[in-house]
Design a protein around this motif. Structure first.
Motif, PDB file in Angstrom:
ATOM      1  N   UNK A 152      41.746  51.560  46.082  1.00 41.30           N
ATOM      2  CA  UNK A 152      42.919  52.339  45.709  1.00 41.30           C
ATOM      3  C   UNK A 152      43.294  53.260  46.869  1.00 41.30           C
ATOM      4  N   UNK A 153      44.431  53.922  46.737  1.00 39.03           N
ATOM      5  CA  UNK A 153      44.845  54.863  47.783  1.00 39.03           C
ATOM      6  C   UNK A 153      43.826  55.984  47.957  1.00 39.03           C
ATOM      7  N   UNK A 154      43.154  56.343  46.844  1.00 38.14           N
ATOM      8  CA  UNK A 154      42.163  57.407  46.906  1.00 38.14           C
ATOM      9  C   UNK A 154      40.779  56.944  47.313  1.00 38.14           C
ATOM     10  N   UNK A 155      40.627  55.643  47.568  1.00 35.78           N
ATOM     11  CA  UNK A 155      39.353  55.127  48.054  1.00 35.78           C
ATOM     12  C   UNK A 155      38.428  54.550  47.012  1.00 35.78           C
ATOM     13  N   UNK A 156      38.866  54.463  45.750  1.00 37.59           N
ATOM     14  CA  UNK A 156      38.021  53.865  44.714  1.00 37.59           C
ATOM     15  C   UNK A 156      37.994  52.350  44.908  1.00 37.59           C
ATOM     16  N   UNK A 157      36.795  51.783  45.018  1.00 37.86           N
ATOM     17  CA  UNK A 157      36.628  50.341  45.178  1.00 37.86           C
ATOM     18  C   UNK A 157      36.624  49.680  43.797  1.00 37.86           C
ATOM     19  N   UNK A 158      37.149  48.472  43.725  1.00 35.16           N
ATOM     20  CA  UNK A 158      37.182  47.800  42.422  1.00 35.16           C
ATOM     21  C   UNK A 158      37.250  46.292  42.564  1.00 35.16           C
ATOM     22  N   UNK A 159      36.685  45.621  41.559  1.00 33.77           N
ATOM     23  CA  UNK A 159      36.879  44.182  41.402  1.00 33.77           C
ATOM     24  C   UNK A 159      37.306  43.935  39.967  1.00 33.77           C
ATOM     25  N   UNK A 160      38.203  42.989  39.798  1.00 30.81           N
ATOM     26  CA  UNK A 160      38.736  42.657  38.485  1.00 30.81           C
ATOM     27  C   UNK A 160      39.257  41.237  38.531  1.00 30.81           C
ATOM     28  N   UNK A 161      39.174  40.550  37.424  1.00 27.48           N
ATOM     29  CA  UNK A 161      39.691  39.184  37.366  1.00 27.48           C
ATOM     30  C   UNK A 161      41.184  39.173  37.644  1.00 27.48           C
ATOM     31  N   UNK A 162      41.881  40.286  37.346  1.00 34.59           N
ATOM     32  CA  UNK A 162      43.321  40.356  37.584  1.00 34.59           C
ATOM     33  C   UNK A 162      43.659  40.257  39.069  1.00 34.59           C
ATOM     34  N   UNK A 163      42.682  40.586  39.915  1.00 34.94           N
ATOM     35  CA  UNK A 163      42.897  40.514  41.356  1.00 34.94           C
ATOM     36  C   UNK A 163      42.547  39.141  41.920  1.00 34.94           C
ATOM     37  N   UNK A 164      42.286  38.190  41.017  1.00 31.17           N
ATOM     38  CA  UNK A 164      41.995  36.816  41.419  1.00 31.17           C
ATOM     39  C   UNK A 164      42.966  35.811  40.814  1.00 31.17           C
ATOM     40  N   UNK A 165      43.768  36.268  39.848  1.00 28.94           N
ATOM     41  CA  UNK A 165      44.692  35.373  39.160  1.00 28.94           C
ATOM     42  C   UNK A 165      45.961  35.134  39.987  1.00 28.94           C
ATOM     43  N   UNK A 166      46.578  33.965  39.833  1.00 32.91           N
ATOM     44  CA  UNK A 166      47.850  33.710  40.524  1.00 32.91           C
ATOM     45  C   UNK A 166      48.917  34.736  40.143  1.00 32.91           C
ATOM     46  N   UNK A 167      48.935  35.103  38.854  1.00 33.36           N
ATOM     47  CA  UNK A 167      49.866  36.113  38.353  1.00 33.36           C
ATOM     48  C   UNK A 167      49.109  37.094  37.468  1.00 33.36           C
ATOM     49  N   UNK A 168      49.453  38.366  37.556  1.00 37.73           N
ATOM     50  CA  UNK A 168      48.713  39.392  36.826  1.00 37.73           C
ATOM     51  C   UNK A 168      48.771  39.209  35.318  1.00 37.73           C
ATOM     52  N   UNK A 169      49.846  38.615  34.808  1.00 35.48           N
ATOM     53  CA  UNK A 169      49.984  38.463  33.361  1.00 35.48           C
ATOM     54  C   UNK A 169      49.500  37.110  32.856  1.00 35.48           C
ATOM     55  N   UNK A 170      48.824  36.346  33.726  1.00 34.73           N
ATOM     56  CA  UNK A 170      48.238  35.078  33.277  1.00 34.73           C
ATOM     57  C   UNK A 170      47.053  35.361  32.355  1.00 34.73           C
ATOM     58  N   UNK A 171      46.935  34.640  31.245  1.00 30.88           N
ATOM     59  CA  UNK A 171      45.788  34.854  30.355  1.00 30.88           C
ATOM     60  C   UNK A 171      44.512  34.268  30.964  1.00 30.88           C
ATOM     61  N   UNK A 172      43.396  34.876  30.622  1.00 35.55           N
ATOM     62  CA  UNK A 172      42.094  34.370  31.058  1.00 35.55           C
ATOM     63  C   UNK A 172      41.462  33.680  29.857  1.00 35.55           C
ATOM     64  N   UNK A 173      41.438  32.368  29.888  1.00 32.82           N
ATOM     65  CA  UNK A 173      40.946  31.599  28.747  1.00 32.82           C
ATOM     66  C   UNK A 173      39.604  30.981  29.142  1.00 32.82           C
ATOM     67  N   UNK A 174      38.569  31.822  29.068  1.00 28.39           N
ATOM     68  CA  UNK A 174      37.226  31.397  29.437  1.00 28.39           C
ATOM     69  C   UNK A 174      36.326  31.408  28.204  1.00 28.39           C
ATOM     70  N   UNK A 175      35.372  30.505  28.177  1.00 26.55           N
ATOM     71  CA  UNK A 175      34.325  30.579  27.166  1.00 26.55           C
ATOM     72  C   UNK A 175      33.243  31.559  27.620  1.00 26.55           C
ATOM     73  N   UNK A 176      32.401  31.959  26.665  1.00 30.65           N
ATOM     74  CA  UNK A 176      31.385  32.979  26.912  1.00 30.65           C
ATOM     75  C   UNK A 176      30.548  32.788  28.164  1.00 30.65           C
ATOM     76  N   UNK A 177      29.970  31.605  28.399  1.00 34.26           N
ATOM     77  CA  UNK A 177      29.118  31.428  29.581  1.00 34.26           C
ATOM     78  C   UNK A 177      29.861  31.656  30.893  1.00 34.26           C
ATOM     79  N   UNK A 178      31.127  31.258  30.959  1.00 34.63           N
ATOM     80  CA  UNK A 178      31.907  31.453  32.179  1.00 34.63           C
ATOM     81  C   UNK A 178      32.208  32.942  32.372  1.00 34.63           C
ATOM     82  N   UNK A 179      32.506  33.633  31.286  1.00 35.79           N
ATOM     83  CA  UNK A 179      32.748  35.075  31.364  1.00 35.79           C
ATOM     84  C   UNK A 179      31.500  35.781  31.880  1.00 35.79           C
ATOM     85  N   UNK A 180      30.344  35.418  31.323  1.00 35.75           N
ATOM     86  CA  UNK A 180      29.089  36.040  31.748  1.00 35.75           C
ATOM     87  C   UNK A 180      28.807  35.774  33.224  1.00 35.75           C
ATOM     88  N   UNK A 181      29.053  34.548  33.673  1.00 32.85           N
ATOM     89  CA  UNK A 181      28.815  34.204  35.074  1.00 32.85           C
ATOM     90  C   UNK A 181      29.759  34.968  35.999  1.00 32.85           C
TER      91      UNK A 181
END
Length: 272
Positions: free
Chosen positions: A97-126
């Motif tokens: 962020x501008x203030x220096x907070x580091x972050x990872x999120x699935x939203x930063x890997x999706x083609x579009x931010x509003x794309x749904x993440x349709x994963x089953x439990x094992x994939x979410x855990x991994x």
């Protein structure tokens, strides 16, 4: 006999529980890992996570947020962070962020931010494990893990796989509070995870004219509930439309944090 994977009732002493821990990226440095959990959704876990990261950063600490709410990610939006995560020879580089907070999120890997993440439990855990093992966290003093509600795959994965130093339980003043807190606390105790304390969100609304506190969701009984488990009430946070507007605008780092948050910040800082 085969392993039941229930180390609580096992006397074999095979060390399986400790072997479930996932090693951090060799190039990463993370000193303390703090989980933010709740027994139900809609109580403001992501908001509290964001405010804690901002509050601790303002005190001079380097902070990161691991957005473990894979199907409902919201951390990047709160900080106004967009775009895609990048990689290097050592692994995945967290966004900043501008203030220096580091972050990872699935939203930063999706083609579009509003794309749904349709994963089953094992994939979410991994995915959650990879956010720990593959990310080059850069000299982070406090890594906050924003978890989805409940006691399912992700909390179980985080508690078993990450070196969690403590958790904060988030709740609201509604009558369900006893059951909500109880579920989260009992899971942490079963997994031998230290409990830092409880934060009550949406505790009241302050009248802008007279300053009176209005209990929108009813009177709080949090002290009665936490007394059953020997827990500390760290903060009772108000409903603040200005804070909500800052989050919607991606400007949480510019917002005035509630004075009541001080207790939670001190409790986290005490872990250093």
């Amino acid at each position: 006999m085969g392993c039941s994977h229930n180390c609580e009732s096992c006397s074999a002493g095979c060390g399986t529980a400790s072997s479930l821990k996932v090693a951090a990226n060799p190039a990463a440095t993370v000193r303390k890992v703090i989980g933010v959990v709740s027994g139900k959704g809609g109580v403001g876990k992501s908001l509290l996570t964001s405010m804690l990261a901002v509050g601790m950063t303002r005190k001079g600490y380097t902070c990161g947020v691991l957005d473990a709410d894979i199907t409902g990610p919201s951390i990047p939006k709160s900080f106004g962070v967009h775009g895609k995560l990048e990689g290097c020879e050592g692994g995945i580089l967290p966004a900043r962020s501008e203030g220096g907070v580091q972050m990872v999120s699935i939203n930063l890997l999706l083609p579009n931010e509003d794309d749904p993440v349709i994963y089953r439990g094992p994939i979410i855990a991994q995915t959650v494990k990879q956010f720990w093992s593959d990310v080059v966290w850069d000299d982070v003093d406090f890594l906050f893990v924003d978890m989805p509600p409940g006691t399912g795959d992700v909390p179980l994965t985080v508690f078993q796989s990450l070196p969690v130093d403590g958790i904060l339980v988030v709740t609201s003043p509604q009558d369900l509070v006893s059951m909500i807190v109880g579920k989260a606390v009992k899971m942490a105790q079963m997994m031998d995870i230290p409990l830092i304390g409880v934060v009550e969100n949406y505790s009241y609304l302050e009248c802008p004219d007279c300053g009176k506190h209005i209990s929108v969701f009813g009177e709080s009984h949090l002290e009665e509930v936490t007394a059953q488990y020997g827990l500390n009430v760290l903060a009772k946070l108000p409903i603040d439309p200005r804070l909500a507007a800052a989050v919607d605008a991606g400007q949480i780092e510019d917002a005035q944090l509630p004075d009541a948050l001080t207790g939670a910040i001190k409790a986290v800082e005490a872990l250093r």
